[in-house]
Enzyme design. Structure first.
Site, short mmCIF file in Angstrom:
data_model
loop_
_atom_site.label_atom_id
_atom_site.label_comp_id
_atom_site.label_asym_id
_atom_site.label_seq_id
_atom_site.Cartn_x
_atom_site.Cartn_y
_atom_site.Cartn_z
N TYR A 38 20.30 40.02 10.14
CA TYR A 38 20.79 38.84 9.42
C TYR A 38 20.30 38.81 7.98
CZ TYR A 38 23.43 37.25 13.30
OH TYR A 38 24.40 37.18 14.27
N GLY A 72 43.92 36.32 8.21
CA GLY A 72 42.85 37.31 8.39
C GLY A 72 42.00 37.09 9.62
N CYS A 100 8.77 28.26 12.66
CA CYS A 100 8.91 26.86 12.24
C CYS A 100 7.50 26.25 12.15
CB CYS A 100 9.74 26.13 13.29
SG CYS A 100 9.97 24.38 12.97
N CYS A 116 15.34 25.96 14.23
CA CYS A 116 14.21 26.22 15.13
C CYS A 116 14.69 26.13 16.58
CB CYS A 116 13.10 25.21 14.88
SG CYS A 116 11.74 25.39 16.08
N ASP A 124 29.92 32.95 5.86
CA ASP A 124 29.39 33.31 4.53
C ASP A 124 29.43 32.20 3.50
OD1 ASP A 124 32.18 33.25 3.74
OD2 ASP A 124 32.38 35.30 4.50
N HIS A 129 31.88 28.87 13.48
CA HIS A 129 30.82 29.78 13.94
C HIS A 129 29.50 29.55 13.21
CE1 HIS A 129 33.87 32.94 15.67
NE2 HIS A 129 33.90 31.79 16.28
#
Ligand code: APR
Length: 242
Positions: free
Chosen positions: A60, A184, A145, A124, A101, A116
């Site tokens: 990520y 898309g 956290c 957390c 994004d 999503h």
């Protein structure tokens, strides 16, 4: 583009194809490169995260870096112009996106439903608190956290439900729409796959923009094959001169 000109309530679903022209690889494309030796399920599931938080966090981090360097492309910008135009005429506009994004928001879109979640917010797993994470890579795995819990990206992973508020907003918008665009998106996975059927039940006309034929291609009223960044700005220009 009479349908677009006449629409009173438009719902647009966008998928990874819209961000592809901004240089953000789709999940599948990303798995072909640097990360090809990893199992997608292990990088994007609660079980994978529990087993190997370091690898998942770094994956990520890599995606945050890619998305951070990306700029909205002409498809994102055309959707933002369309929303502004609809607002001046008191027509409804809802953008449902599977993209994590936030390039739609960077382009100026306001009524965006993140189906999503987003990679820019981390949550957390113990206390649930969410915080925006725009900085560089994490230095601890998993990030901690203040309560001592492990923090994870606030995205929807394999096997997880979509956020309830996002689903409710999507349902409400689909219930009222008279035009539905899928752009898309392969839309093979539920619930996105059923959005088009919901729209059609309402009597909405349906349009698809995709570089390749997708499962919904035979179902839509109009299929516009090609790149979103080329077709969409042209459609918006033809319909409204903007
Ligand atoms: N313009 C238009 N369409 C494009 C472009 C482009 N420039 N580039 C790619 N596409 C199309 C592809 O043909 C494909 O149909 O975008 C679609 C992208 O499909 P996915 O990668 O499956 O992305 P998406 O539909 O957003 O799904 C995201 O949710 O449905 C799940 O498993 C799926 O992990 C995936 C995620």
């Amino acid at each position: 583009m009479d349908a677009l000109r006449e629409a009173r309530a438009l719902v647009v679903l966008t998928g990874a194809g819209v961000s592809a022209e901004s240089g953000i690889p789709t999940f599948r494309d990303a798995m072909d490169g640097l990360w090809s030796k990893f199992d997608p399920h292990e990088l994007a599931s609660p079980e994978g995260f529990a087993r190997d938080p370091k690898t998942v966090t770094r994956w990520y981090d890599w995606r945050r870096e890619k998305c951070g360097a990306a700029k909205p492309n002409p498809a994102h910008l055309a959707l933002a112009r369309l929303e502004d135009h609809f607002a001046t005429q008191e027509r409804a506009f809802t953008l449902l996106t599977q993209n994590v994004d936030r390039l739609h928001q960077a382009a100026g879109s306001r009524n965006v439903v993140e189906l999503h979640g987003t990679i820019w917010v981390w949550r957390c797993t113990r206390c649930g608190i969410e915080r925006e994470e725009r900085g560089g890579p994490f230095t601890e795995y998993p990030p901690q956290c203040a309560c001592g819990g492990a923090r994870r990206p606030a995205v929807v992973w394999f096997g997880e439900m979509l956020p309830e508020d996002a689903m409710q907003k999507a349902d409400d918008a689909l219930e009222a729409c008279d035009l539905f665009f899928s752009i898309g998106a392969s839309a093979v996975v539920e619930p996105a796959a059923s959005f088009i059927h919901h729209a059609r039940r309402q009597g909405a006309k349906t349009v698809e923009i995709n570089r390749e034929p997708a499962p919904i291609t035979p179902v839509v009223d109009w299929s516009l094959p090609g790149k979103a960044g080329e077709i969409l700005p042209e459609a918006v220009r033809m319909a409204f001169g903007i």
